[in-house]
Scaffold this motif. Structure first.
Motif, short mmCIF file in Angstrom:
data_model
loop_
_atom_site.label_atom_id
_atom_site.label_comp_id
_atom_site.label_asym_id
_atom_site.label_seq_id
_atom_site.Cartn_x
_atom_site.Cartn_y
_atom_site.Cartn_z
N GLU A 175 0.60 -1.22 0.18
CA GLU A 175 -0.06 0.27 -0.26
C GLU A 175 0.66 1.39 -0.70
N ALA A 176 2.12 1.10 0.95
CA ALA A 176 2.98 2.17 1.17
C ALA A 176 3.25 2.35 -0.21
N TRP A 177 3.77 1.68 -1.12
CA TRP A 177 4.74 1.67 -2.20
C TRP A 177 3.93 2.85 -3.56
N GLU A 178 2.67 1.86 -3.55
CA GLU A 178 1.86 1.89 -4.78
C GLU A 178 1.24 3.27 -4.42
N ASP A 179 0.86 3.89 -3.09
CA ASP A 179 1.00 5.37 -3.02
C ASP A 179 2.20 6.44 -3.06
N LYS A 180 3.20 5.27 -2.89
CA LYS A 180 4.68 6.28 -3.09
C LYS A 180 4.47 7.04 -4.55
N GLY A 279 14.01 -3.44 0.99
CA GLY A 279 15.12 -2.62 0.81
C GLY A 279 15.12 -2.94 -1.18
N LEU A 280 14.90 -3.41 -1.94
CA LEU A 280 15.12 -3.60 -2.88
C LEU A 280 13.77 -2.12 -4.17
N TYR A 281 12.84 -3.07 -3.25
CA TYR A 281 11.54 -2.28 -4.30
C TYR A 281 11.21 -0.91 -3.28
N ASP A 282 12.29 -0.53 -2.32
CA ASP A 282 11.95 0.73 -1.47
C ASP A 282 13.49 1.52 -3.31
N THR A 283 14.79 1.11 -3.28
CA THR A 283 15.54 1.27 -4.27
C THR A 283 15.02 1.59 -5.48
N ILE A 285 11.72 1.91 -6.80
CA ILE A 285 10.72 3.11 -6.82
C ILE A 285 11.55 4.27 -6.68
N ASP A 286 12.91 4.72 -5.78
CA ASP A 286 12.93 5.86 -5.42
C ASP A 286 13.92 6.37 -6.48
N GLU A 287 14.61 5.35 -7.29
CA GLU A 287 15.52 5.63 -8.28
C GLU A 287 14.36 6.01 -9.63
N LEU A 288 13.27 5.38 -9.30
CA LEU A 288 13.30 5.45 -10.78
C LEU A 288 12.15 7.72 -10.83
N LEU A 289 11.50 7.43 -9.18
CA LEU A 289 10.89 8.39 -9.13
C LEU A 289 12.64 9.83 -9.46
N ARG A 290 13.67 9.69 -8.90
CA ARG A 290 14.62 10.53 -8.98
C ARG A 290 14.51 10.55 -10.51
#
Length: 297
Positions: A175-180, A279-283, A285-290
Protein backbone atom coordinates in the motif's frame (compact mmCIF):
# COMPACT_ATOMS: atom_id res chain seq x y z
CA UNK A 1 0.73 -10.78 20.01
CA UNK A 2 1.18 -14.56 19.78
CA UNK A 3 2.07 -14.35 16.08
CA UNK A 4 4.52 -11.54 16.82
CA UNK A 5 6.19 -13.61 19.53
CA UNK A 6 6.29 -16.69 17.30
CA UNK A 7 8.08 -14.58 14.68
CA UNK A 8 10.91 -14.23 17.21
CA UNK A 9 11.11 -17.87 18.25
CA UNK A 10 14.39 -19.33 16.93
CA UNK A 11 14.83 -22.83 15.67
CA UNK A 12 17.68 -24.77 17.21
CA UNK A 13 20.75 -25.19 15.00
CA UNK A 14 20.07 -28.93 14.99
CA UNK A 15 16.68 -28.28 13.43
CA UNK A 16 17.79 -25.65 10.94
CA UNK A 17 17.09 -26.54 7.33
CA UNK A 18 19.63 -26.58 4.54
CA UNK A 19 18.02 -24.66 1.67
CA UNK A 20 19.40 -24.19 -1.83
CA UNK A 21 17.98 -21.30 -3.86
CA UNK A 22 18.57 -20.55 -7.49
CA UNK A 23 18.23 -16.76 -7.20
CA UNK A 24 18.85 -14.21 -4.42
CA UNK A 25 15.19 -13.15 -4.19
CA UNK A 26 14.24 -16.65 -3.05
CA UNK A 27 17.13 -16.75 -0.60
CA UNK A 28 15.79 -13.51 0.91
CA UNK A 29 12.26 -14.88 1.08
CA UNK A 30 13.41 -18.12 2.73
CA UNK A 31 15.34 -16.09 5.32
CA UNK A 32 12.22 -14.03 6.02
CA UNK A 33 10.19 -17.17 6.70
CA UNK A 34 12.93 -19.36 8.15
CA UNK A 35 15.67 -17.03 9.44
CA UNK A 36 17.67 -19.86 11.00
CA UNK A 37 17.90 -21.86 7.79
CA UNK A 38 21.29 -22.36 6.17
CA UNK A 39 20.69 -20.82 2.75
CA UNK A 40 22.86 -20.98 -0.37
CA UNK A 41 22.03 -18.90 -3.45
CA UNK A 42 23.37 -20.17 -6.76
CA UNK A 43 23.44 -16.69 -8.31
CA UNK A 44 23.90 -13.07 -7.27
CA UNK A 45 22.69 -9.70 -8.53
CA UNK A 46 25.55 -9.26 -11.00
CA UNK A 47 24.90 -12.60 -12.71
CA UNK A 48 22.41 -13.37 -15.44
CA UNK A 49 20.30 -16.14 -13.87
CA UNK A 50 19.75 -17.72 -17.29
CA UNK A 51 23.42 -18.61 -17.63
CA UNK A 52 25.65 -19.83 -14.80
CA UNK A 53 28.22 -22.59 -14.42
CA UNK A 54 27.38 -25.76 -12.49
CA UNK A 55 30.32 -25.30 -10.11
CA UNK A 56 31.41 -27.97 -7.61
CA UNK A 57 30.43 -25.74 -4.68
CA UNK A 58 26.88 -25.52 -6.00
CA UNK A 59 26.69 -29.27 -6.58
CA UNK A 60 27.79 -29.79 -2.98
CA UNK A 61 25.22 -27.29 -1.68
CA UNK A 62 22.39 -28.95 -3.60
CA UNK A 63 23.55 -32.40 -2.46
CA UNK A 64 23.02 -31.50 1.21
CA UNK A 65 19.84 -29.43 0.71
CA UNK A 66 16.53 -30.53 2.17
CA UNK A 67 14.71 -27.93 0.08
CA UNK A 68 15.53 -26.21 -3.22
CA UNK A 69 13.68 -23.03 -4.19
CA UNK A 70 13.93 -21.84 -7.77
CA UNK A 71 11.93 -19.71 -10.19
CA UNK A 72 11.08 -22.33 -12.78
CA UNK A 73 9.39 -21.47 -16.08
CA UNK A 74 12.63 -22.63 -17.75
CA UNK A 75 14.67 -19.77 -16.27
CA UNK A 76 17.24 -22.25 -14.94
CA UNK A 77 16.80 -24.84 -17.70
CA UNK A 78 20.38 -24.39 -18.90
CA UNK A 79 22.01 -25.34 -15.61
CA UNK A 80 19.70 -26.63 -12.86
CA UNK A 81 19.13 -30.10 -14.37
CA UNK A 82 22.90 -30.57 -14.50
CA UNK A 83 23.17 -29.66 -10.81
CA UNK A 84 20.31 -32.01 -9.90
CA UNK A 85 21.88 -34.89 -11.81
CA UNK A 86 25.36 -34.38 -10.36
CA UNK A 87 24.15 -33.74 -6.80
CA UNK A 88 22.27 -37.05 -6.73
CA UNK A 89 19.95 -35.78 -3.99
CA UNK A 90 16.58 -37.52 -4.32
CA UNK A 91 14.87 -34.91 -2.13
CA UNK A 92 15.32 -32.09 -4.68
CA UNK A 93 14.47 -33.90 -7.90
CA UNK A 94 11.49 -33.01 -10.08
CA UNK A 95 8.16 -33.82 -8.45
CA UNK A 96 9.56 -34.23 -4.94
CA UNK A 97 8.45 -32.12 -1.98
CA UNK A 98 11.95 -30.70 -1.66
CA UNK A 99 11.85 -29.07 -5.12
CA UNK A 100 9.82 -25.85 -5.11
CA UNK A 101 9.24 -23.65 -8.17
CA UNK A 102 7.86 -20.16 -7.57
CA UNK A 103 6.43 -19.92 -11.10
CA UNK A 104 4.22 -22.93 -10.46
CA UNK A 105 2.07 -21.08 -7.91
CA UNK A 106 1.35 -17.81 -9.77
CA UNK A 107 -0.03 -16.72 -13.11
CA UNK A 108 2.78 -15.67 -15.46
CA UNK A 109 2.44 -12.91 -18.02
CA UNK A 110 3.29 -13.33 -21.71
CA UNK A 111 2.92 -17.09 -22.07
CA UNK A 112 3.29 -18.50 -25.61
CA UNK A 113 1.62 -21.50 -27.19
CA UNK A 114 4.50 -21.88 -29.64
CA UNK A 115 8.16 -20.97 -29.20
CA UNK A 116 11.11 -21.43 -31.54
CA UNK A 117 14.66 -20.12 -31.63
CA UNK A 118 13.78 -17.42 -34.16
CA UNK A 119 11.93 -15.64 -31.34
CA UNK A 120 15.04 -15.33 -29.17
CA UNK A 121 15.20 -16.39 -25.52
CA UNK A 122 11.43 -16.58 -25.01
CA UNK A 123 9.89 -18.73 -22.29
CA UNK A 124 6.81 -20.63 -23.41
CA UNK A 125 5.49 -20.74 -19.83
CA UNK A 126 5.63 -16.94 -19.54
CA UNK A 127 7.95 -14.27 -18.21
CA UNK A 128 9.81 -15.85 -15.26
CA UNK A 129 10.92 -12.60 -13.59
CA UNK A 130 7.82 -12.61 -11.38
CA UNK A 131 9.47 -11.50 -8.14
CA UNK A 132 9.32 -7.83 -9.16
CA UNK A 133 5.57 -7.82 -8.65
CA UNK A 134 5.08 -7.78 -4.85
CA UNK A 135 1.56 -9.16 -5.23
CA UNK A 136 2.85 -12.27 -6.98
CA UNK A 137 5.68 -12.47 -4.45
CA UNK A 138 3.05 -12.59 -1.70
CA UNK A 139 1.44 -15.60 -3.42
CA UNK A 140 4.80 -17.33 -3.60
CA UNK A 141 5.45 -16.64 0.10
CA UNK A 142 2.18 -18.32 1.07
CA UNK A 143 2.97 -21.45 -0.95
CA UNK A 144 6.57 -21.49 0.25
CA UNK A 145 5.49 -21.34 3.90
CA UNK A 146 3.29 -24.37 3.27
CA UNK A 147 6.19 -26.18 1.59
CA UNK A 148 8.53 -25.39 4.49
CA UNK A 149 5.94 -26.82 6.84
CA UNK A 150 5.69 -29.96 4.68
CA UNK A 151 9.44 -30.48 4.49
CA UNK A 152 9.99 -29.70 8.18
CA UNK A 153 6.73 -30.69 9.91
CA UNK A 154 8.19 -30.37 13.40
CA UNK A 155 8.33 -26.60 12.89
CA UNK A 156 5.22 -26.21 10.74
CA UNK A 157 3.42 -23.94 13.20
CA UNK A 158 6.43 -21.65 13.43
CA UNK A 159 6.70 -21.25 9.65
CA UNK A 160 2.99 -20.52 9.30
CA UNK A 161 2.98 -17.96 12.10
CA UNK A 162 6.05 -16.27 10.66
CA UNK A 163 4.34 -16.15 7.31
CA UNK A 164 1.21 -14.54 8.76
CA UNK A 165 3.30 -11.82 10.39
CA UNK A 166 5.31 -11.31 7.21
CA UNK A 167 2.19 -11.13 5.02
CA UNK A 168 0.55 -8.52 7.25
CA UNK A 169 3.68 -6.37 7.06
CA UNK A 170 3.98 -6.97 3.30
CA UNK A 171 0.42 -5.78 2.67
CA UNK A 172 1.22 -2.53 4.46
CA UNK A 173 4.34 -2.12 2.39
CA UNK A 174 2.51 -2.71 -0.89
CA UNK A 175 0.00 0.00 0.00
CA UNK A 176 2.80 2.43 0.89
CA UNK A 177 4.78 1.61 -2.28
CA UNK A 178 1.76 2.11 -4.51
CA UNK A 179 1.01 5.44 -2.87
CA UNK A 180 4.61 6.62 -3.17
CA UNK A 181 4.97 5.44 -6.78
CA UNK A 182 1.72 7.02 -7.94
CA UNK A 183 3.54 9.75 -9.94
CA UNK A 184 5.25 7.05 -12.04
CA UNK A 185 2.01 5.96 -13.75
CA UNK A 186 2.30 6.66 -17.47
CA UNK A 187 6.08 7.16 -17.33
CA UNK A 188 7.95 5.92 -20.42
CA UNK A 189 11.22 4.01 -20.20
CA UNK A 190 13.53 2.10 -22.50
CA UNK A 191 14.89 -1.08 -20.93
CA UNK A 192 16.91 -4.15 -21.81
CA UNK A 193 15.17 -7.53 -21.75
CA UNK A 194 12.00 -8.28 -19.76
CA UNK A 195 13.70 -8.37 -16.36
CA UNK A 196 11.58 -5.48 -15.04
CA UNK A 197 8.34 -6.14 -16.94
CA UNK A 198 6.33 -7.10 -13.85
CA UNK A 199 7.52 -3.94 -12.09
CA UNK A 200 6.42 -1.82 -15.05
CA UNK A 201 3.03 -3.53 -15.12
CA UNK A 202 2.48 -3.04 -11.39
CA UNK A 203 3.44 0.65 -11.37
CA UNK A 204 1.83 1.60 -14.70
CA UNK A 205 5.15 2.34 -16.39
CA UNK A 206 5.37 1.87 -20.15
CA UNK A 207 8.43 0.25 -21.72
CA UNK A 208 8.45 1.91 -25.14
CA UNK A 209 11.49 0.07 -26.55
CA UNK A 210 13.91 -2.75 -25.74
CA UNK A 211 17.66 -2.48 -26.19
CA UNK A 212 17.65 -6.13 -27.26
CA UNK A 213 16.59 -6.90 -30.84
CA UNK A 214 15.05 -10.14 -29.52
CA UNK A 215 14.84 -11.46 -25.95
CA UNK A 216 18.22 -12.69 -24.79
CA UNK A 217 20.13 -11.40 -27.82
CA UNK A 218 22.71 -8.65 -27.17
CA UNK A 219 22.03 -5.16 -28.52
CA UNK A 220 23.33 -4.52 -32.04
CA UNK A 221 24.29 -1.19 -33.62
CA UNK A 222 21.53 -1.42 -36.20
CA UNK A 223 18.88 -2.17 -33.59
CA UNK A 224 20.08 0.63 -31.32
CA UNK A 225 19.77 3.08 -34.22
CA UNK A 226 16.17 1.93 -34.67
CA UNK A 227 15.51 2.50 -30.97
CA UNK A 228 17.05 5.97 -31.25
CA UNK A 229 14.76 6.87 -34.13
CA UNK A 230 11.77 5.70 -32.12
CA UNK A 231 12.50 7.78 -29.03
CA UNK A 232 14.49 10.78 -30.32
CA UNK A 233 11.48 13.11 -30.51
CA UNK A 234 9.87 11.92 -27.26
CA UNK A 235 12.70 10.83 -24.96
CA UNK A 236 11.79 8.42 -22.15
CA UNK A 237 12.24 9.32 -18.51
CA UNK A 238 15.13 6.85 -18.28
CA UNK A 239 17.01 4.05 -19.96
CA UNK A 240 17.06 1.08 -17.57
CA UNK A 241 19.49 -1.81 -17.41
CA UNK A 242 20.05 -4.46 -14.77
CA UNK A 243 23.29 -4.75 -12.81
CA UNK A 244 24.28 -7.89 -14.70
CA UNK A 245 23.87 -6.35 -18.16
CA UNK A 246 26.65 -4.68 -20.16
CA UNK A 247 25.95 -0.93 -19.82
CA UNK A 248 27.52 0.04 -23.16
CA UNK A 249 24.27 -0.01 -25.12
CA UNK A 250 22.47 2.10 -22.53
CA UNK A 251 25.37 4.52 -22.30
CA UNK A 252 25.33 5.03 -26.06
CA UNK A 253 21.59 5.70 -26.14
CA UNK A 254 21.55 8.18 -23.25
CA UNK A 255 24.47 9.94 -24.91
CA UNK A 256 22.21 10.53 -27.90
CA UNK A 257 19.01 11.57 -26.11
CA UNK A 258 20.23 13.00 -22.80
CA UNK A 259 18.01 11.04 -20.44
CA UNK A 260 19.39 9.27 -17.33
CA UNK A 261 20.79 5.76 -17.43
CA UNK A 262 19.56 3.75 -14.46
CA UNK A 263 21.56 0.62 -13.71
CA UNK A 264 19.27 -1.08 -11.23
CA UNK A 265 19.39 -4.29 -9.23
CA UNK A 266 16.98 -6.84 -10.65
CA UNK A 267 17.17 -8.81 -7.40
CA UNK A 268 18.41 -8.38 -3.86
CA UNK A 269 22.08 -7.49 -3.48
CA UNK A 270 24.71 -8.84 -1.05
CA UNK A 271 24.82 -5.49 0.78
CA UNK A 272 23.55 -1.94 0.55
CA UNK A 273 19.94 -0.69 0.62
CA UNK A 274 18.68 -3.46 -1.70
CA UNK A 275 19.96 -6.33 0.45
CA UNK A 276 16.40 -7.25 1.52
CA UNK A 277 13.22 -7.67 -0.51
CA UNK A 278 11.66 -4.56 0.98
CA UNK A 279 14.89 -2.66 0.40
CA UNK A 280 14.93 -3.79 -3.22
CA UNK A 281 11.48 -2.31 -3.84
CA UNK A 282 12.39 0.88 -1.96
CA UNK A 283 15.51 1.27 -4.10
CA UNK A 284 13.76 0.66 -7.42
CA UNK A 285 10.92 3.08 -6.71
CA UNK A 286 13.22 5.79 -5.34
CA UNK A 287 15.55 5.61 -8.34
CA UNK A 288 12.66 5.71 -10.82
CA UNK A 289 11.06 8.68 -9.04
CA UNK A 290 14.34 10.59 -9.14
CA UNK A 291 14.71 9.94 -12.86
CA UNK A 292 11.11 10.88 -13.62
CA UNK A 293 11.47 14.15 -11.70
CA UNK A 294 14.39 15.35 -13.83
CA UNK A 295 13.54 17.87 -16.57
CA UNK A 296 13.27 16.35 -20.04
CA UNK A 297 16.15 17.27 -22.38
Amino acid sequence: MAATLMWLVPLSSAQALDVFTCEPEWAALVKALAPDARVTSATHARQDPHHIEARPALISALRRAQLAVCTGASLEAGWLPVLQQRAGNASVQEGRAGMFYAASVVHLAHAHEHVDRSMGDVHAEGNPHLHLDPRRLKQVASALADRLARVDPANAAIYRDRHRAWATDWDRRIEAWEDKAGPLAGTAVVAQHTAFSYLWEWLGIEQVADLEPKPGLPPTPSHLRQVLQRVRDTPPAAVVQALYQDPQAGQWLVGQIGTPLLVLPATVTPDGPARTLEGLYDTLIDELLRAAAKPKP
